[in-house]
Design a protein around this motif. Structure first.
Motif, mmCIF file in Angstrom:
data_model
loop_
_atom_site.group_PDB
_atom_site.id
_atom_site.type_symbol
_atom_site.label_atom_id
_atom_site.label_comp_id
_atom_site.label_asym_id
_atom_site.label_seq_id
_atom_site.Cartn_x
_atom_site.Cartn_y
_atom_site.Cartn_z
ATOM 1 N N ARG A 130 0.826 -1.203 0.000
ATOM 2 C CA ARG A 130 0.000 0.000 0.000
ATOM 3 C C ARG A 130 0.866 1.261 0.000
ATOM 4 N NH1 ARG A 130 -5.283 0.365 0.900
ATOM 5 N NH2 ARG A 130 -5.348 -1.764 1.712
ATOM 6 N N HIS A 131 2.015 1.175 0.695
ATOM 7 C CA HIS A 131 2.917 2.335 0.799
ATOM 8 C C HIS A 131 4.196 1.998 0.035
ATOM 9 C CE1 HIS A 131 0.444 4.010 4.109
ATOM 10 N NE2 HIS A 131 0.325 2.759 4.481
ATOM 11 N N ARG A 132 4.177 2.155 -1.278
ATOM 12 C CA ARG A 132 5.327 1.738 -2.082
ATOM 13 C C ARG A 132 6.570 2.583 -1.817
ATOM 14 N NH1 ARG A 132 2.279 1.560 -7.784
ATOM 15 N NH2 ARG A 132 1.291 3.376 -6.792
ATOM 16 N N ASP A 133 6.379 3.774 -1.256
ATOM 17 C CA ASP A 133 7.538 4.604 -0.928
ATOM 18 C C ASP A 133 8.316 4.055 0.264
ATOM 19 O OD1 ASP A 133 5.044 5.352 0.366
ATOM 20 O OD2 ASP A 133 6.200 6.902 1.394
ATOM 21 N N ARG A 134 7.771 3.026 0.928
ATOM 22 C CA ARG A 134 8.477 2.412 2.058
ATOM 23 C C ARG A 134 9.428 1.295 1.628
ATOM 24 N NH1 ARG A 134 3.746 1.555 6.698
ATOM 25 N NH2 ARG A 134 3.188 3.771 6.943
ATOM 26 N N ILE A 135 9.489 0.994 0.351
ATOM 27 C CA ILE A 135 10.319 -0.128 -0.098
ATOM 28 C C ILE A 135 11.782 0.031 0.319
ATOM 29 C CG2 ILE A 135 11.260 -1.256 -2.156
ATOM 30 C CD1 ILE A 135 8.491 -1.001 -3.428
ATOM 31 N N PRO A 136 12.410 1.207 0.177
ATOM 32 C CA PRO A 136 13.800 1.330 0.650
ATOM 33 C C PRO A 136 13.958 1.031 2.138
ATOM 34 C CG PRO A 136 13.228 3.168 -0.787
ATOM 35 C CD PRO A 136 11.958 2.438 -0.514
ATOM 36 N N LEU A 137 12.997 1.456 2.954
ATOM 37 C CA LEU A 137 13.061 1.153 4.379
ATOM 38 C C LEU A 137 12.925 -0.345 4.625
ATOM 39 C CD1 LEU A 137 10.954 3.938 6.142
ATOM 40 C CD2 LEU A 137 13.425 3.777 5.880
ATOM 41 N N ALA A 138 12.036 -1.002 3.864
ATOM 42 C CA ALA A 138 11.861 -2.445 4.022
ATOM 43 C C ALA A 138 13.147 -3.185 3.681
ATOM 44 C CB ALA A 138 10.712 -2.929 3.141
ATOM 45 N N VAL A 139 13.841 -2.726 2.632
ATOM 46 C CA VAL A 139 15.132 -3.332 2.274
ATOM 47 C C VAL A 139 16.125 -3.156 3.417
ATOM 48 C CG1 VAL A 139 17.102 -3.189 0.710
ATOM 49 C CG2 VAL A 139 14.775 -3.042 -0.199
ATOM 50 N N LEU A 140 16.196 -1.950 3.957
ATOM 51 C CA LEU A 140 17.134 -1.668 5.047
ATOM 52 C C LEU A 140 16.840 -2.532 6.267
ATOM 53 C CD1 LEU A 140 19.461 0.155 6.054
ATOM 54 C CD2 LEU A 140 17.715 1.754 6.872
ATOM 55 N N ALA A 141 15.564 -2.654 6.631
ATOM 56 C CA ALA A 141 15.197 -3.459 7.797
ATOM 57 C C ALA A 141 15.499 -4.933 7.564
ATOM 58 C CB ALA A 141 13.717 -3.266 8.115
ATOM 59 N N LEU A 142 15.192 -5.439 6.368
ATOM 60 C CA LEU A 142 15.440 -6.852 6.082
ATOM 61 C C LEU A 142 16.933 -7.162 6.085
ATOM 62 C CD1 LEU A 142 14.080 -9.518 5.458
ATOM 63 C CD2 LEU A 142 14.075 -8.918 3.035
ATOM 64 N N VAL A 143 17.733 -6.249 5.566
ATOM 65 C CA VAL A 143 19.192 -6.415 5.640
ATOM 66 C C VAL A 143 19.635 -6.462 7.103
ATOM 67 C CG1 VAL A 143 21.395 -5.242 5.224
ATOM 68 C CG2 VAL A 143 19.698 -5.414 3.395
ATOM 69 N N GLY A 144 19.025 -5.610 7.929
ATOM 70 C CA GLY A 144 19.371 -5.607 9.348
ATOM 71 C C GLY A 144 19.055 -6.916 10.025
#
Length: 656
Positions: free
Chosen positions: A272-286
């Motif tokens: 729903r919030h496609r602008d959050r994709i970079p944050l999701a990548v960062l969190a998953l890497v973490g």
């Protein structure tokens, strides 16, 4: 520094950097705080590998620079992706009232876990006796001493002779080193406080976040918030996490589990919030960089949710939603390639773990369902909260939320397989999955707990609301005013608080014990500390390698006194990449009078002193080469307090 103040400082360090990143991307405060720890570890993970590769030291200042760079990148991406923002979706964010209710539940759960920690750890600055704690503390010391925090460089610490490459996830330790620098805490204390902070905070937050995600759109905001708050508070009652994982010193695994659920929720929200994709990548890497099993849990939850929920209730269309998930997964895979390559090189070690119990499959199934598996079976079954979880699970099924039940079933089958392996194709497939968790019922049961806590919260809230509603109907107000409604809501809240506190108090003795069980000064007591302090004053001790065993507590000499031991953690008979000369010391040091290889090894390793101690860990034995040093003329005993002994090399050509 007290334990409480240390935990508060560590909590701020854990949450605030990631929350700043989240706010830079315009996340709401509740979401930013919930995913803050995962984003914090994501920042650390992105920084330490390139810094380690080019020789930039990891410390407080370079960590701050890394944070600022990530914030700047996130702000830039936020503006670049502005046209993808969904204003209507943002309007659906949690209201202030429900958010405060959830916050109260999270704080209550954290306080209940923290109380067990404080009461269980009166001697929190003592040295723990469990298996992995020495390695974790030594890693923090290594990062502080060298500035090298990259997980691809951990062979420099573990393989002290050969420095053979070794991948070991060091993100948890890198943040612990920053805490040590900021607070002045010793590496051993930094390890303890960092571990406690994760235990206290992450699991109430995870329970609340998962509950909210499960109920969002299926109940009113207030009902979802009440269930989430109840789940957060009840998380303090489940023994598997954080208490058992803390007791076993599986700290990166513990922390990664605590990060998995908020990261899953963030990933799901990208549809729903496609602008959050970079944050999701960062969190998953973490998450993956703290421990791979946490990443596996995150991916498992996402895949199960997609197959059984998201695919059938698309947000923007199945293809568009799938592309959003791929845009999260693909960059993550690229960023984590060094980790995946390193883990594949250690696959045989991971698969080699075995925890067969030789019980009947029916018995093992019963224990898996009732959370009575390895380590948990030392205590009575938690009938009350498991009963609440059954009620909550049925409510989810009735409301057609099926994916948690599917994941639960997969985990139960995997637990049974790990204890009584299946044969044939079923066993082969199940084994591939359970091996991701070292085929360990303890680790698998911890993941089950992460599902049971939200179910129990839902069950408790809905049951309480039903009872209060019946009472409300039996004793109706003469005028059903807004004031009378608030009174009944207050009654519901009071019942939930009393029940959750009562549950935590009922299980308090076991949880207090698990927090403090290994802080027993058995492996390292005052005599060991005195000996290490004396050794540190001897000529050349800080400039030479200290010979020691890999079965007693002498590996702690590095974390405690800053001296460099031959072995940096427990293992038997040898550890990966031992090196020829290290093996010679391990097996033949007491034959120095007749075996010239010992003098050669002493010279090659630059050994001047050897330290030994009692007792040994688990049921291991002292290495053969260190059993009879008293009988060798080449080694002179220069210190003996009845428990710890120090020998100095007096041999021939090997003397430094």
């Amino acid at each position: 520094m007290s334990l409480t103040s240390g935990v508060l400082v560590a909590l701020l360090l854990l949450v605030i950097p990631g929350a700043i990143v989240g706010r830079a991307a315009q996340l709401t405060w509740p979401v930013a705080v919930a995913v803050g720890p995962a984003l914090t570890y994501g920042v650390v993970a992105l920084a330490i590998i390139p810094m380690g590769a080019i020789g930039v030291p990891w410390n407080g200042w370079t960590a701050l620079v890394a944070l600022l760079l990530v914030v700047a990148l996130v702000v830039g991406l936020h503006f670049a992706l502005g046209r993808w923002r969904d204003r209507d979706a943002e309007a659906l964010a949690m209201s202030v009232g429900p958010a405060l209710v959830v916050a109260v539940g999270v704080v209550l759960g954290a306080v209940l876990i923290g109380f067990a920690a404080i009461r269980g750890l009166p001697h929190w600055q003592s040295i723990p006796s469990n298996w992995d704690s020495v390695w974790h503390a030594n890693t923090i010391r290594f990062i502080l001493e060298t500035g090298q925090a990259s997980p691809t460089h951990m062979g420099e610490l573990r393989n002290v002779e050969t420095h053979d490459a070794l991948y070991y996830p060091s993100t948890f330790h890198a943040l612990g080193a920053i805490f040590s620098q900021l607070s002045g805490a010793a590496p051993t204390s930094a390890y303890t406080i960092s571990s406690l902070t994760a235990s206290i905070w992450l699991f109430p937050v995870s329970a609340a976040a998962l509950t909210w995600q499960l109920l969002r759109g299926r109940m009113t905001q207030w009902q979802a918030a009440g269930s989430a708050a109840a789940a957060a508070a009840l998380s303090a009652s489940f023994t598997a996490v954080p208490y058992v994982e803390f007791d076993t010193a599986s700290m990166p695994n513990l922390v990664a589990y605590g990060l998995a659920v908020p990261t899953f929720v963030l990933i799901v929200s990208t549809l729903r919030h496609r602008d959050r994709i970079p944050l999701a990548v960062l969190a998953l890497v973490g998450v993956f960089s703290v421990h791979i099993t946490g990443g596996v849990v995150t991916v498992l939850f996402v895949v199960a949710w997609w197959l059984l929920d998201g695919l059938w209730h698309p947000v923007r269309g199945r293809l568009a939603d799938f592309i959003s998930l791929v845009l999260t997964a693909a960059p993550t895979v690229v960023l984590l390639l060094p980790q995946f390559v390193g883990v594949l090189q250690q696959a045989e070690i991971i698969v080699g773990h075995e925890f067969a119990t030789h019980q009947t499959r029916k018995r093992v199934l019963f224990e898996a369902v009732t959370q009575h598996t390895r380590h948990l079976n030392d205590y009575p079954i938690q009938n009350f909260i498991i009963g609440l979880a059954v009620i909550g699970g049925l409510i989810l099924l009735i409301r057609r939320v099926w994916w948690p039940a599917a994941v639960w079933l997969l985990l139960i089958v995997s637990i049974v397989h790990s204890a009584v392996p299946f044969g044939g194709p079923v066993g082969a497939i199940t084994g591939k999955f359970s091996d991701l968790f070292y085929s360990d019922p303890r680790r698998l049961s911890a993941v089950v707990t992460m599902l049971l806590a939200p179910m129990a919260g839902i069950g408790l809230f809905m049951l309480t609301a039903w009872v209060v509603d019946r009472c409300r109907g039996r004793w109706p107000s003469s005028q059903e005013s807004q004031k009378s409604q608030k009174v009944w809501h207050a009654v519901t809240a009071a019942v939930l608080i009393v029940v959750t506190i009562g549950s935590a108090w009922h299980y308090f003795p076991r949880h207090r014990y698990l927090f403090g069980e290994k802080y027993d000064s058995i492996m390292i007591d005052q005599k060991d500390l005195d000996a290490f302090a004396y050794l540190a004053t001897l000529p050349g001790a800080k400039d030479t390698m200290i010979g020691n065993a890999n079965t007693d507590g002498t590996a702690w000499v590095y974390a405690i006194a800053g001296l460099h031991p031959l072995w940096t953690h427990y293992d038997f008979p040898v550890q990966q990449g031992p090196g020829y000369n290290r093996f010679i010391i391990w097996a033949h040091a007491d034959d120095a009078d007749t075996d010239p290889r010992v003098a050669e090894a002493v010279k090659a390793l630059n050994i001047r002193y050897v330290v030994t101690s009692t007792p040994v860990v688990l049921k291991f034995a002292m290495p053969d080469g260190l059993l009879s040093l008293d009988k060798s003329k080449s080694w002179a005993k220069i210190y003996d307090n009845g428990e710890t002994r120090i020998y100095e090399w007096r041999g021939g050509t090997g003397k430094p």
